[in-house]
Write an enzyme that holds these catalytic residues in place. Sequence first.
Site, PDB file in Angstrom:
ATOM      1  N   SER A 284     -60.951  69.646 -24.971  1.00 52.47           N
ATOM      2  CA  SER A 284     -61.279  69.783 -26.390  1.00 52.47           C
ATOM      3  C   SER A 284     -61.289  71.269 -26.733  1.00 52.47           C
ATOM      4  O   SER A 284     -61.055  72.124 -25.879  1.00 52.47           O
ATOM      5  CB  SER A 284     -62.652  69.153 -26.670  1.00 52.47           C
ATOM      6  OG  SER A 284     -63.653  69.868 -25.978  1.00 52.47           O
TER       7      SER A 284
ATOM      8  N   ALA B 125     -63.058  74.992 -24.661  1.00 51.68           N
ATOM      9  CA  ALA B 125     -63.225  74.726 -23.231  1.00 51.68           C
ATOM     10  C   ALA B 125     -62.698  75.870 -22.364  1.00 51.68           C
ATOM     11  O   ALA B 125     -62.818  75.818 -21.142  1.00 51.68           O
ATOM     12  CB  ALA B 125     -62.518  73.429 -22.846  1.00 51.68           C
ATOM     13  N   GLY B 126     -62.102  76.881 -22.974  1.00 50.88           N
ATOM     14  CA  GLY B 126     -61.592  78.010 -22.204  1.00 50.88           C
ATOM     15  C   GLY B 126     -60.158  77.855 -21.738  1.00 50.88           C
ATOM     16  O   GLY B 126     -59.763  78.469 -20.744  1.00 50.88           O
ATOM     17  N   LYS B 127     -59.354  77.070 -22.452  1.00 55.71           N
ATOM     18  CA  LYS B 127     -57.963  76.866 -22.053  1.00 55.71           C
ATOM     19  C   LYS B 127     -57.183  78.181 -22.037  1.00 55.71           C
ATOM     20  O   LYS B 127     -56.511  78.495 -21.062  1.00 55.71           O
ATOM     21  CB  LYS B 127     -57.283  75.849 -22.977  1.00 55.71           C
ATOM     22  CG  LYS B 127     -57.880  74.451 -22.898  1.00 55.71           C
ATOM     23  CD  LYS B 127     -57.232  73.485 -23.872  1.00 55.71           C
ATOM     24  CE  LYS B 127     -57.410  73.844 -25.319  1.00 55.71           C
ATOM     25  NZ  LYS B 127     -58.812  73.839 -25.803  1.00 55.71           N
TER      26      LYS B 127
ATOM     27  N   GLU C  83     -51.328  76.227 -26.301  1.00 53.88           N
ATOM     28  CA  GLU C  83     -51.175  75.328 -27.451  1.00 53.88           C
ATOM     29  C   GLU C  83     -50.069  74.292 -27.191  1.00 53.88           C
ATOM     30  O   GLU C  83     -49.265  73.965 -28.065  1.00 53.88           O
ATOM     31  CB  GLU C  83     -50.887  76.111 -28.738  1.00 53.88           C
ATOM     32  CG  GLU C  83     -51.912  77.173 -29.073  1.00 53.88           C
ATOM     33  CD  GLU C  83     -53.298  76.629 -29.410  1.00 53.88           C
ATOM     34  OE1 GLU C  83     -53.439  75.414 -29.649  1.00 53.88           O
ATOM     35  OE2 GLU C  83     -54.247  77.436 -29.425  1.00 53.88           O
ATOM     36  N   ALA C  84     -50.057  73.754 -25.979  1.00 47.71           N
ATOM     37  CA  ALA C  84     -48.999  72.834 -25.543  1.00 47.71           C
ATOM     38  C   ALA C  84     -48.965  71.528 -26.325  1.00 47.71           C
ATOM     39  O   ALA C  84     -47.961  70.816 -26.301  1.00 47.71           O
ATOM     40  CB  ALA C  84     -49.137  72.546 -24.049  1.00 47.71           C
TER      41      ALA C  84
ATOM     42  N   CYS D 268     -75.299  68.279 -27.267  1.00 48.76           N
ATOM     43  CA  CYS D 268     -76.297  67.492 -26.534  1.00 48.76           C
ATOM     44  C   CYS D 268     -76.305  67.795 -25.041  1.00 48.76           C
ATOM     45  O   CYS D 268     -77.167  67.323 -24.314  1.00 48.76           O
ATOM     46  CB  CYS D 268     -76.054  65.997 -26.754  1.00 48.76           C
ATOM     47  SG  CYS D 268     -74.583  65.354 -25.911  1.00 48.76           S
TER      48      CYS D 268
END
Length: 192
Positions: free
Chosen positions: A10, A13-15, A88-89, A147
């Site tokens: 998502s 997430a540090g992609k 951004e695949a 959460c």
Amino acid sequence: MAKLYFYYASMNAGKSTTLLQADFNYRERGMHTMLFTAAIDDRYDSGVITSRIGIDAPANSFDPELDMRAAIETEHAARPLACVLIDEAQFLTRDQVLQLASVADDLGIPVLAYGLRTDFRAELFEGSKCLLALADVLVELKAVCACGRKATMNLRVDAEGRAVRHGEQTEIGGNDRYVALCRRHFMEQWRG
């Protein structure tokens, strides 16, 4: 044997950070890489992969018309590539994913693709769908919901922070437009 990898997650997430670290690791050892990012992503400078933690690197821009294999072959002829990295695949087309698979299979160059799995409606992007089907290795990167559970969904929000349920699949934005949530909290917001 080179492989096609898909690192998905998502938002937040540090992609991009993970991609830039992998690129650094190759370059630190004197190896050549080729980086790509989606031309449609205009949040930062064009042709630059930028991480939210403040690191960036120049990259080639891709749009739906780019022949990824031809571009990679041209670069590989000029300087042998140890790896190709795609940010951004999710914005890749099916044909481009097939081209990237052939880069790994026929040219022997590993391809590391990083992107979102699903959009704000919980539907697969075309590039993600094809990568999930064709990648040799699938790696889920983790983000965290408010959460504390794993965030797997991307909720699009309006200026007041309310869930947006309709619209084009692609609307470029960051924390001002999207919130990474676990499925439970995504569904609560989605249903209203």
